[in-house]
Design a protein around this motif. Structure first.
Motif, short mmCIF file in Angstrom:
data_model
loop_
_atom_site.label_atom_id
_atom_site.label_comp_id
_atom_site.label_asym_id
_atom_site.label_seq_id
_atom_site.Cartn_x
_atom_site.Cartn_y
_atom_site.Cartn_z
N GLN A 224 0.83 -1.21 0.00
CA GLN A 224 0.00 0.00 0.00
C GLN A 224 0.87 1.26 0.00
O GLN A 224 1.95 1.27 0.59
CB GLN A 224 -0.91 0.03 1.23
CG GLN A 224 -1.90 -1.12 1.30
CD GLN A 224 -2.73 -1.08 2.57
OE1 GLN A 224 -2.30 -0.57 3.59
NE2 GLN A 224 -3.94 -1.62 2.50
N THR A 225 0.38 2.30 -0.64
CA THR A 225 1.01 3.62 -0.57
C THR A 225 0.08 4.56 0.17
O THR A 225 -1.10 4.71 -0.19
CB THR A 225 1.32 4.18 -1.97
OG1 THR A 225 2.36 3.38 -2.57
CG2 THR A 225 1.80 5.62 -1.88
N TRP A 226 0.62 5.18 1.22
CA TRP A 226 -0.11 6.16 2.00
C TRP A 226 0.41 7.55 1.65
O TRP A 226 1.61 7.80 1.71
CB TRP A 226 0.04 5.88 3.49
CG TRP A 226 -0.68 4.62 3.88
CD1 TRP A 226 -0.23 3.33 3.79
CD2 TRP A 226 -2.01 4.54 4.37
NE1 TRP A 226 -1.19 2.45 4.21
CE2 TRP A 226 -2.30 3.16 4.58
CE3 TRP A 226 -2.99 5.48 4.68
CZ2 TRP A 226 -3.53 2.71 5.06
CZ3 TRP A 226 -4.21 5.04 5.16
CH2 TRP A 226 -4.47 3.68 5.36
N ALA A 227 -0.49 8.45 1.27
CA ALA A 227 -0.10 9.76 0.74
C ALA A 227 -0.57 10.87 1.66
O ALA A 227 -1.66 10.80 2.25
CB ALA A 227 -0.67 9.96 -0.66
N ALA A 228 0.24 11.93 1.76
CA ALA A 228 -0.11 13.14 2.51
C ALA A 228 0.04 14.35 1.59
O ALA A 228 0.85 14.32 0.66
CB ALA A 228 0.78 13.28 3.73
N PRO A 229 -0.72 15.43 1.84
CA PRO A 229 -0.65 16.59 0.96
C PRO A 229 0.69 17.29 0.95
O PRO A 229 1.05 17.95 -0.03
CB PRO A 229 -1.74 17.52 1.50
CG PRO A 229 -2.62 16.65 2.33
CD PRO A 229 -1.75 15.58 2.87
N GLU A 230 1.45 17.20 2.05
CA GLU A 230 2.74 17.88 2.13
C GLU A 230 3.68 17.05 3.00
O GLU A 230 3.30 16.03 3.58
CB GLU A 230 2.58 19.29 2.70
CG GLU A 230 2.04 19.33 4.11
CD GLU A 230 1.90 20.73 4.67
OE1 GLU A 230 2.14 20.93 5.88
OE2 GLU A 230 1.54 21.65 3.89
N GLN A 231 4.95 17.50 3.09
CA GLN A 231 5.93 16.79 3.90
C GLN A 231 5.47 16.74 5.36
O GLN A 231 4.87 17.69 5.87
CB GLN A 231 7.29 17.48 3.81
CG GLN A 231 7.90 17.49 2.41
CD GLN A 231 8.31 16.10 1.94
OE1 GLN A 231 8.48 15.17 2.74
NE2 GLN A 231 8.45 15.94 0.63
N THR A 232 5.76 15.62 6.02
CA THR A 232 5.33 15.40 7.40
C THR A 232 6.56 15.17 8.28
O THR A 232 7.69 15.10 7.78
CB THR A 232 4.40 14.17 7.48
OG1 THR A 232 5.19 12.98 7.34
CG2 THR A 232 3.33 14.20 6.39
N PRO A 233 6.37 15.04 9.60
CA PRO A 233 7.52 14.80 10.48
C PRO A 233 8.24 13.47 10.25
O PRO A 233 9.31 13.25 10.81
CB PRO A 233 6.90 14.85 11.88
CG PRO A 233 5.69 15.70 11.73
CD PRO A 233 5.17 15.38 10.36
N ILE A 234 7.64 12.57 9.48
CA ILE A 234 8.33 11.31 9.19
C ILE A 234 9.54 11.62 8.31
O ILE A 234 9.40 11.93 7.12
CB ILE A 234 7.38 10.31 8.50
CG1 ILE A 234 6.20 9.98 9.42
CG2 ILE A 234 8.12 9.03 8.13
CD1 ILE A 234 5.19 9.02 8.82
N ASP A 235 10.74 11.54 8.90
CA ASP A 235 11.95 12.00 8.21
C ASP A 235 12.88 10.88 7.76
O ASP A 235 14.03 11.13 7.38
CB ASP A 235 12.72 12.97 9.10
CG ASP A 235 13.12 12.35 10.44
OD1 ASP A 235 12.86 11.14 10.65
OD2 ASP A 235 13.68 13.08 11.29
#
Length: 278
Positions: A224-235
């Protein structure tokens, strides 16, 4: 008759002719009522789901793995094939992540992302209802207590999918519902409470990386690919807007060996599974 009366009659005749001409032209160019009704029936039939194919023709050119629940792969899609006797029976379903998030979520092999559940594949017309039955209470079959618990305690429907093929020994339906967030991984993937950092499952980038049938269980591994609208704290990912997660589903035959769970005793110091026994 005077000249004015003759003129009035002539103009009235012309007006009637003008009004009747379009109606006559429309009647000549439009289909009959029977043709219109037939077209409407055909349109309604086109909206109805297609009846299941014969299994013999559907399985032609497909790769079939026999097992607890046979796995059929055809045209890049994965299908499950139940024996008629398995319809409505209980199976055990587990969902475990096969990849981790580097400390930002469940680790690889974390067993607590989703609880082990009973799952049933029930037939309703030409559809299979994938349901998690309610297991909070037990009662003897065909008793008022059983009827009461069934009516009072809801189950959870995972998906409703059409039967694509069948015969006397096979009931085939798509496994695509397992590409969704059956394990409720969205609840685990929350780096913070910023709405712009909320991840959603992208169906266009989700696929089966493995689907295997064995004698006592089936394994469906979903990438699965999980998408967010912008960069997140997951670095610790190349692009935090796109996080790849693998979930492994196991469908296991429910035991029929007379197993009886241990009665809970608080002195044991272990977790309990509450159950109302009527």
């Amino acid at each position: 008759m005077n000249r004015r009366s003759i003129g009035t009659l002539f103009l009235s005749s012309l007006a009637c002719a003008a009004l009747m001409a379009p109606a006559a032209a429309q009647s000549a160019s439009s289909p009959s009522a029977a043709q219109a009704a037939a077209a409407a029936v055909k349109a309604l039939e086109a909206q109805r789901p297609h009846a299941p194919q014969p299994y013999e023709s559907f399985s032609r050119g497909a790769a079939v793995q026999d097992g607890l629940i046979s796995v059929v792969k055809k045209d890049g899609k994965v299908y499950l094939s139940l024996a008629p006797a398995q319809v409505g029976k209980d199976f055990i379903e587990t969902a475990v992540p096969s990849t981790g998030l580097g400390g930002f979520g469940p680790a690889q092999g974390e067993p607590y992302v989703a609880p082990a559940r009973l799952v049933r594949f029930e037939r309703v017309d030409d559809n299979i209802v994938i349901r998690w039955p309610n297991t909070d209470a037990i009662a003897l079959p065909n008793t008022p207590e059983n009827a009461g618990t069934t009516q009072s305690l809801p189950s959870s429907v995972v998906a409703v999918v059409p039967v694509v093929a069948e015969d006397g020994g096979h009931v085939v339906f798509s496994a695509d519902s397992f590409l969704g967030d059956v394990a409720d991984f969205a609840e685990q993937l929350r780096p913070d409470r910023n709405p712009m950092h909320a991840y959603r499952l992208d169906p266009s980038r989700s696929f089966f990386s493995a689907a295997k049938a064995f004698a006592e269980n089936d394994v469906l591994r979903v990438d699965q690919t999980w998408a967010a609208p912008e960069q997140t704290p997951i670095d610790n990912v190349p692009d935090a807007r796109s996080v790849e997660v693998t979930i492994t589903y196991n469908l296991i035959a429910a035991p029929a060996d007379g197993y009886v769970p241990r009665i809970y005793d608080p002195r044991i110091g272990y977790f309990s599974q509450p159950l109302i026994d009527f």
